[in-house]
Design a protein around this motif. Structure first.
Motif, PDB file in Angstrom:
ATOM      1  N   ALA A  23       0.906  -1.381   0.070  1.00 47.21           N
ATOM      2  CA  ALA A  23       0.040  -0.035  -0.013  1.00 47.21           C
ATOM      3  C   ALA A  23       0.841   1.218   0.036  1.00 47.21           C
ATOM      4  N   ALA A  24       0.018   2.463  -0.479  1.00 51.41           N
ATOM      5  CA  ALA A  24       0.861   3.437  -0.475  1.00 51.41           C
ATOM      6  C   ALA A  24      -0.068   4.318   0.280  1.00 51.41           C
ATOM      7  N   LEU A  25       0.766   5.482   1.145  1.00 55.33           N
ATOM      8  CA  LEU A  25       0.226   6.370   1.909  1.00 55.33           C
ATOM      9  C   LEU A  25       0.504   7.595   1.429  1.00 55.33           C
ATOM     10  N   ILE A  26      -0.497   8.522   0.678  1.00 53.19           N
ATOM     11  CA  ILE A  26      -0.248   9.825   0.124  1.00 53.19           C
ATOM     12  C   ILE A  26      -0.883  10.850   0.995  1.00 53.19           C
ATOM     13  N   GLY A  27      -0.719  12.127   0.231  1.00 52.61           N
ATOM     14  CA  GLY A  27      -1.522  13.007   1.228  1.00 52.61           C
ATOM     15  C   GLY A  27      -0.800  14.625   0.754  1.00 52.61           C
ATOM     16  N   PRO A  28      -1.485  15.697   0.855  1.00 51.93           N
ATOM     17  CA  PRO A  28      -0.599  16.782   0.679  1.00 51.93           C
ATOM     18  C   PRO A  28       0.488  16.966   2.044  1.00 51.93           C
ATOM     19  N   SER A  29       1.327  18.008   1.952  1.00 55.94           N
ATOM     20  CA  SER A  29       2.126  18.310   2.994  1.00 55.94           C
ATOM     21  C   SER A  29       1.184  18.992   4.119  1.00 55.94           C
ATOM     22  N   GLY A  30       1.690  18.593   5.335  1.00 55.40           N
ATOM     23  CA  GLY A  30       0.723  18.980   6.368  1.00 55.40           C
ATOM     24  C   GLY A  30      -0.486  18.298   6.672  1.00 55.40           C
ATOM     25  N   SER A  31      -0.775  17.133   5.961  1.00 53.56           N
ATOM     26  CA  SER A  31      -1.813  16.279   5.979  1.00 53.56           C
ATOM     27  C   SER A  31      -1.974  15.338   7.419  1.00 53.56           C
ATOM     28  N   GLY A  32      -0.593  15.082   7.815  1.00 54.96           N
ATOM     29  CA  GLY A  32      -0.484  14.082   9.226  1.00 54.96           C
ATOM     30  C   GLY A  32       0.368  13.124   8.898  1.00 54.96           C
ATOM     31  N   LYS A  33       0.809  12.946   7.532  1.00 54.32           N
ATOM     32  CA  LYS A  33       1.481  11.754   7.204  1.00 54.32           C
ATOM     33  C   LYS A  33       2.560  11.282   7.972  1.00 54.32           C
ATOM     34  N   SER A  34       3.522  11.938   8.207  1.00 59.65           N
ATOM     35  CA  SER A  34       4.498  11.979   9.285  1.00 59.65           C
ATOM     36  C   SER A  34       4.066  11.455  10.740  1.00 59.65           C
ATOM     37  N   THR A  35       3.299  12.190  11.124  1.00 57.06           N
ATOM     38  CA  THR A  35       2.676  11.996  12.516  1.00 57.06           C
ATOM     39  C   THR A  35       2.007  10.761  12.665  1.00 57.06           C
ATOM     40  N   LEU A  36       1.339  10.330  11.590  1.00 58.95           N
ATOM     41  CA  LEU A  36       0.534   8.764  11.394  1.00 58.95           C
ATOM     42  C   LEU A  36       1.652   7.894  11.328  1.00 58.95           C
ATOM     43  N   LEU A  37       2.889   8.094  10.527  1.00 56.58           N
ATOM     44  CA  LEU A  37       3.800   7.166  10.600  1.00 56.58           C
ATOM     45  C   LEU A  37       4.617   6.860  11.591  1.00 56.58           C
TER      46      LEU A  37
END
Length: 251
Positions: free
Chosen positions: A42-56
């Motif tokens: 799977a890929a986790l995508i989203g714009p900058s500031g969407s919370g990807k790093s926090t979720l990861l």
């Protein structure tokens, strides 16, 4: 296997806030529900500031949610102490980053062994054999005694992938793993992740800004403003048909 045995990670109503109780309190993740199974590439995508790093960071047990629950291989983690989380993370999750963070003074072989050396001390013969097998699997069998500065960027990333697999994780988390590579090497890395997923029976979650990369995954999770906006599976694809041949192992 039963469906339960296929589940690697599950989030239930997961939230993350910073500066809790302060005037500048802010909630980054807003009630995330998510399930990752061994079959998932799977890929986790989203714009900058969407919370990807926090979720990861939360998925990797590097940070704790403010509320909700994260189950890893059936273990509820919210009430675990740091030692328990560290042990579970070390046994269950492999990490690959955009910058490979290899130890420059160590050979490729010893970099691969590092996760085991941190927990077990001096590696035994079985660990050494497995490390060499993993280097062979990523096409670097002949480079085991070279140090990172003697390897190309793509080769160093291959060492990092082998290192992530040394503990035989159930989940491989990759944070922009091709973001620092040229187009050709990035394509080779993606094929290698496919091979890892297929041969090592581990779930793979790639965090990426590259729409071309996410489009070729079997599942795309789109995070927008701290919420999962969409979670789409490509059911028409035959994963086994995309397993790379051995000729893709070379640099």
């Amino acid at each position: 296997m039963s469906d339960q045995s296929q589940e690697v990670l599950r989030l239930e109503a997961l939230r993350k806030s910073y500066n809790i109780g302060q005037p500048n309190e802010v909630e980054i993740l807003h009630g995330i529900d998510l399930c990752i199974e061994r079959k998932d590439f799977a890929a986790l995508i989203g714009p900058s500031g969407s919370g990807k790093s926090t979720l990861l960071n939360i998925l990797g047990l590097l940070d704790k949610p403010s509320s909700g629950e994260l189950y890893l291989l059936g273990h509820a983690t919210s009430s675990m102490d740091d030692a328990g989380r560290t042990t579970l993370r070390g046994n269950s999750i492999g990490f690959v980053f955009q910058f490979h963070y290899l130890i420059q003074a160590f050979t490729a072989l010893n970099n691969v062994l590092m996760p085991l050396m941190l927990t077990q001390g001096k590696p035994d013969k079985l660990a050494l054999q497995r490390a060499r097998e993993l280097l062979a699997a990523v096409g670097l069998e002949k480079f085991a005694d070279r140090k990172p500065n003697e390897l190309s960027g793509g080769q160093q990333q291959r060492v990092a992938i082998a290192r992530a697999l040394i503990t035989q994780p159930a989940l491989l988390l990759a944070d922009e793993p091709t973001g620092n590579l040229d187009t050709k090497t990035a394509a080779e890395m993606f094929e290698l992740f496919r091979k890892v997923h297929y041969e090592h029976d581990c779930a793979v979650l790639l965090v990426t800004h590259d729409p071309r990369l996410s489009a070729t995954c079997d599942r795309t999770i789109n995070l927008v403003d701290g919420r999962i906006e969409s979670d789409l599976r490509n059911n028409k694809s035959d994963v086994s048909s995309r397993v790379p041949s051995d000729k893709s192992d070379g640099e």
